[in-house]
Structure formats: C-alpha cells, structure tokens
Write an enzyme that holds these catalytic residues in place. Structure first.
Site, short mmCIF file in Angstrom:
data_model
loop_
_atom_site.label_atom_id
_atom_site.label_comp_id
_atom_site.label_asym_id
_atom_site.label_seq_id
_atom_site.Cartn_x
_atom_site.Cartn_y
_atom_site.Cartn_z
N SER A 8 5.73 61.66 -52.12
CA SER A 8 5.27 63.01 -52.45
C SER A 8 4.93 63.10 -53.94
O SER A 8 4.08 62.35 -54.41
CB SER A 8 6.34 64.03 -52.02
N HIS A 20 6.26 65.24 -43.26
CA HIS A 20 6.34 64.75 -44.64
C HIS A 20 7.49 63.76 -44.87
O HIS A 20 7.59 63.20 -45.96
CB HIS A 20 6.51 65.96 -45.57
N ASP A 49 1.64 65.92 -41.59
CA ASP A 49 2.08 66.00 -42.99
C ASP A 49 1.42 67.16 -43.73
O ASP A 49 0.25 67.47 -43.51
CB ASP A 49 1.71 64.70 -43.69
#
Length: 295
Positions: A108, A273, A246
């Site tokens: 991320s 995610h 995601d």
C-alpha cells in the site's frame, strides 16, 4: 492461523534527522526481507505478523515503525510528512541494519515508498515486491471514484456533500466508508487482531497530511504523486500483487507491471487489499515461488 511472536532483536535507531525509530528483526540467519508497511502513520505489526511464516522457510523478517507511528518518535512537525524524507529514512535504516542489497516488500503506502526509494536508490534492491499499491495517484483517484459509484448515485451525492461541508464524522458518511472498507480493504468478516491493533494506534495526523481523511478521499500532499515515467530505473526482478476487489485495483497494478523492465503480476481473485490475510495459502505460495527464484 498467523504466527505472533516477539522479535529476536529490537533496536532504536537515530536517523540523520535526529529522530528515533524502532526496528524489529525475526530470525538470526538466512536472507532478510525488509517490510515497508502501509498507512502512512500506521504501525508495522499488521504487515509483519502475516509474513512471519517466512522464518520456517529460512528467511529473516525485518520491519520498523516509521517515524510518526508505533514505538518510534511522533514529532508534531507537519514538514516531516513527505515521501522524500521517508526515502532518506529507509536508507538510514538499511544502512544501520546492514541489509546491503536487499529484498524489499512494500504494501500500500509502503509500496509507494518502495517505488520512490527504488527510483532513487535502485542499486540497493536485489528483489522487489509491490503489494496492493500504485505508481500513479491521479489514476488511482479515478479508480476510487469508480468504486464509490458502486454505492449508487444518491450515496455518492451524500458523500460529496459531507466532504464539501467538512462533516465527515456524520454517521451516514461513516457508514458508507465502512461498507467500502469491508468491500475493498479487507473482506474478512472479522478483521485479524494484528490489523485491529495497528488501526487502533494509527497516527491520523501523518495520514491526513499525506493521504487524506479516509481510504477513499485523497486530498493530502501525495494526491499528484506519479512515478510511472521513472519505473524503468527499477531493473531488479519484481513481483506485483493485487486483489481483484482491491481499493488499489488491478488497473493500478497493471500500470506498474507495464512500466517495469522485469516484473510479474499476480491477481488474487478472492481478496481485496490484504491477500496475506484473505487468501494466506495462495499468497504464501506466490511469494515463496518469487523469492525462491533469487536463491
């Protein structure tokens, strides 16, 4: 299901800036994988725990609480919350821990940081994993609008009104964000304990300055960040992973893969995610196969 154990080594490091960060190492032999967690402003525990299985495969696992979160210093200085300064921080930690030419995994925001580090110091990365991330923030913002639109036009209009009026704490706005989080951040009904502990200790001052007030509204200083044109500087073998559902969707991952000279892409069909929690067995197989190619 996921290993939780105390680190074999915990160190306090003084950065070139004078601030203190805390690093953690699991394992005492074998190659090391250095984890850069998401956030920003989020402690590293949520990402470390689902990777400790690598200890049983002969790896060391190294992570740290980035400045502003966890057990590291939390200065009240908004000028520190810049991606360029975090690149210097990663380099300070790499040098202090003697990681040399390293295997780096960024998730991320940690993926944005890994990309920024990679275009700045490509010579220090032997292998790279870019997990659930992007390289083009304006493109991502457009994708997030598509995800928000799935809630329906009335809900989107409600969200936009609260965002314009600054009433993001209103229950109806919070409810919409909760739905999006369960669809696109983690699709498990009960989020793992390590995730909850990290979220409970989130430094929202850092997050707000760099990203925004939540996962679906980017108004911080990274909103125009884009390194697609520079991805060619990162020549090491790279694994790009993404969940089908995601919040940083497959279109973002594909843009990364196409920009890198030596990259493979894996889409996890039942994940959002956090595939390391949502599809742990498959995730482990994919990651281990990539890492084994370099041994």
């Amino acid at each position: 299901m996921w290993q939780e154990r105390e680190p074999d080594e915990t160190r306090e490091l003084r950065l070139a800036s004078g601030h203190r960060v805390v690093t953690y190492r699991w394992g005492r032999s074998g190659p090391a994988i250095f984890l850069l967690n998401g956030g920003p402003g989020l402690p590293c525990e949520y990402l470390t725990v689902p990777h400790l299985w690598l200890l049983d495969r002969g790896w060391q696992v190294v992570s740290y609480d980035q400045l502003g979160c966890g057990r590291s210093d939390k200065p009240d200085d908004p000028s520190l919350w810049r991606i360029e300064r975090y690149v210097d921080e990663v380099e300070d930690v790499r040098n202090a821990l003697g990681l040399g030419r390293m295997t780096l995994l960024g998730h991320s925001w940690g993926g944005w940081l890994a990309i920024e580090y990679g275009v700045t110091h490509p010579e220090h990365i032997a292998r790279l994993v870019l997990s659930n991330t992007c390289a083009d923030m304006p493109h991502l913002i457009g994708e997030l609008e598509r995800l928000r639109a799935s809630l329906g036009p009335e809900t989107v209009a409600m969200m936009q009104r609260h965002e314009a009026e600054g009433t993001l704490d209103h229950p109806e706005y919070a409810a919409a964000i909760t739905i999006l989080n369960y669809r696109h951040v983690c699709r498990l009904q009960d989020w793992p304990a390590a995730v909850r502990r990290s979220l409970d200790d989130w430094n929202m001052a850092v997050y707000g300055a760099m990203q925004g007030p939540n996962e679906f509204l980017y108004v911080g200083n990274l909103k125009a960040w884009n390194r697609v044109a520079e991805l060619g500087r990162i020549t090491c073998p790279t694994l790009v992973t993404v969940g089908l559902h995601d919040e940083l969707p497959p279109a973002c991952a594909m843009r990364i893969q196409h920009g890198l000279p030596d990259a493979r892409l894996h889409v996890f069909p039942n994940s959002s995610h956090m595939p390391f929690y949502e599809e742990p067995s498959v995730y482990q197989e994919v990651l281990l196969a990539f890492l084994a190619d370099g041994q």
